[in-house]
Design a protein around this motif. Structure first.
Motif, PDB file in Angstrom:
ATOM      1  N   UNK A 124      -2.771  -4.113  13.517  1.00 52.89           N
ATOM      2  CA  UNK A 124      -1.414  -3.614  13.738  1.00 52.89           C
ATOM      3  C   UNK A 124      -0.775  -3.228  12.406  1.00 52.89           C
ATOM      4  N   UNK A 125      -0.935  -4.074  11.384  1.00 52.59           N
ATOM      5  CA  UNK A 125      -0.391  -3.755  10.065  1.00 52.59           C
ATOM      6  C   UNK A 125      -1.091  -2.536   9.480  1.00 52.59           C
ATOM      7  N   UNK A 126      -2.396  -2.431   9.716  1.00 47.78           N
ATOM      8  CA  UNK A 126      -3.142  -1.265   9.225  1.00 47.78           C
ATOM      9  C   UNK A 126      -2.570   0.018   9.791  1.00 47.78           C
ATOM     10  N   UNK A 127      -2.013  -0.063  11.007  1.00 43.95           N
ATOM     11  CA  UNK A 127      -1.409   1.107  11.633  1.00 43.95           C
ATOM     12  C   UNK A 127      -0.180   1.619  10.912  1.00 43.95           C
ATOM     13  N   UNK A 128       0.370   0.806   9.976  1.00 43.74           N
ATOM     14  CA  UNK A 128       1.528   1.249   9.204  1.00 43.74           C
ATOM     15  C   UNK A 128       1.135   2.243   8.108  1.00 43.74           C
ATOM     16  N   UNK A 129      -0.154   2.301   7.760  1.00 48.63           N
ATOM     17  CA  UNK A 129      -0.615   3.174   6.691  1.00 48.63           C
ATOM     18  C   UNK A 129      -0.905   4.558   7.270  1.00 48.63           C
ATOM     19  N   UNK A 130      -0.145   5.581   6.888  1.00 53.46           N
ATOM     20  CA  UNK A 130      -0.360   6.916   7.452  1.00 53.46           C
ATOM     21  C   UNK A 130      -1.654   7.549   6.949  1.00 53.46           C
ATOM     22  N   UNK A 131      -2.308   8.309   7.828  1.00 52.93           N
ATOM     23  CA  UNK A 131      -3.540   9.016   7.464  1.00 52.93           C
ATOM     24  C   UNK A 131      -4.574   8.058   6.869  1.00 52.93           C
ATOM     25  N   UNK A 132      -4.723   6.919   7.509  1.00 56.12           N
ATOM     26  CA  UNK A 132      -5.662   5.905   7.037  1.00 56.12           C
ATOM     27  C   UNK A 132      -7.087   6.437   7.121  1.00 56.12           C
TER      28      UNK A 132
END
Length: 305
Positions: free
Chosen positions: A177-185
């Motif tokens: 879920x936190x990883x989803x905060x990083x755009x264009x991961x």
């Protein structure tokens, strides 16, 4: 969580959005996207299981990228237990606050580091104020809001690779879920030990990450062996089978890292080993090369679609 999902949830409640939650989250996500625009490749290091050496892996991967001549940043989003500054010998440093945002301190090999530790006094815990005693849901909401705001405020500048050290979390869903905060991961690197206990939790985190369409690049097996500091002999620590887990999940095993007392001690003392001729560091260099190959392949495939 997507903005539309948040709107759907609020739409089902009996209360109006007087606090303008959707607007705040939208503004935060836009700010994060602006900050990350100058970062070429964004990676997260996750596990879902605590105690597997995820932060140690993150720091060593960052140093390996830097040894190859890349401009590197490390984002430590563990609010309650930030440890990246200690590992890199950066305890006591602070962000430089400017009208444009917070400029992160620079550590070994020019690595930029963003960590909650730079806001805290030594040994000071993060204390939350509010109605958490009434509902633990508020604690999670506040923590996610702080993390988004934290990421949005850091001025990274020109960076080739940004590695985000995710907290282990109390459940397998928190890191993705936190990883989803990083755009264009660009992808996630998963850390585990060859322990069946760790593998069980890691499998759940990988499944959850894939449900969120996060590209899991592969798995790093940490503490795969114990390296004797006197003679260099390696002996097995666990009886698990990480390679079989990777095959079952269709993921590459990026590399195996032994438990190296000399290396661990250097990070504990804040004096990290950075020279690439050290045996264990060579393994991180090999892992970084594999990660770059996977990212280049992904880029080529995306162009051909």
């Amino acid at each position: 969580m997507a903005i539309q999902d948040l709107k759907d949830i609020l739409g089902k409640l009996k209360y109006t959005d007087d606090a303008k939650v959707v607007q705040q989250v939208t503004e935060q996500l836009k700010a994060v996207k602006r900050r990350m625009a100058s970062v070429r490749r964004k990676l997260v290091v996750m596990s879902g299981k605590g105690g597997v050496g995820k932060s140690m892996t993150t720091v060593n991967l960052a140093l390996a990228f830097a040894r190859q001549g890349h401009k590197v940043g490390v984002l430590d989003v563990d609010l309650n237990g930030p440890c990246v500054p200690q590992m890199l010998g950066m305890r006591g440093q602070r962000f430089t606050i400017t009208p444009d945002g917070a400029i992160p301190p620079v550590g070994p090999l020019g690595i930029k580091v963003g960590s909650m530790d730079f806001f805290l006094d030594e040994l000071a815990p993060v204390r939350w104020k509010g109605p958490m005693d009434l509902s633990p849901v508020w604690l999670g909401l506040m923590e996610m809001n702080v993390i988004r705001e934290f990421i949005a405020d850091i001025v990274w500048g020109d960076v080739d690779y940004l590695l985000t050290d995710l907290p282990p979390g109390a459940a397998a869903d928190k890191p993705p879920v936190i990883a989803g905060f990083i755009p264009d991961l660009d992808g996630a690197i998963v850390v585990t030990t060859p322990s069946e206990v760790a593998s069980d939790v890691v499998r759940k985190s990988i499944a959850y990450a894939r449900d969120l369409d996060i590209n899991v690049l592969g798995v790093v097996e940490n503490m795969s062996m114990y390296r004797c500091p006197q003679c260099g002999t390696e002996s097995a620590l666990f009886e698990g089978d990480t390679e079989a887990m990777c095959q079952a999940l269709g993921l590459p095993l990026l590399g195996r890292i032994p438990f190296d007392r000399t290396l661990a001690k250097s990070f504990d003392k804040g004096a990290p080993l950075i020279e690439g001729d050290y045996p264990t560091l060579k393994r991180f260099d090999e892992i970084v090369t594999r990660i770059q190959t996977l990212l280049d392949y992904k880029k080529i495939m995306a162009r051909n679609l």
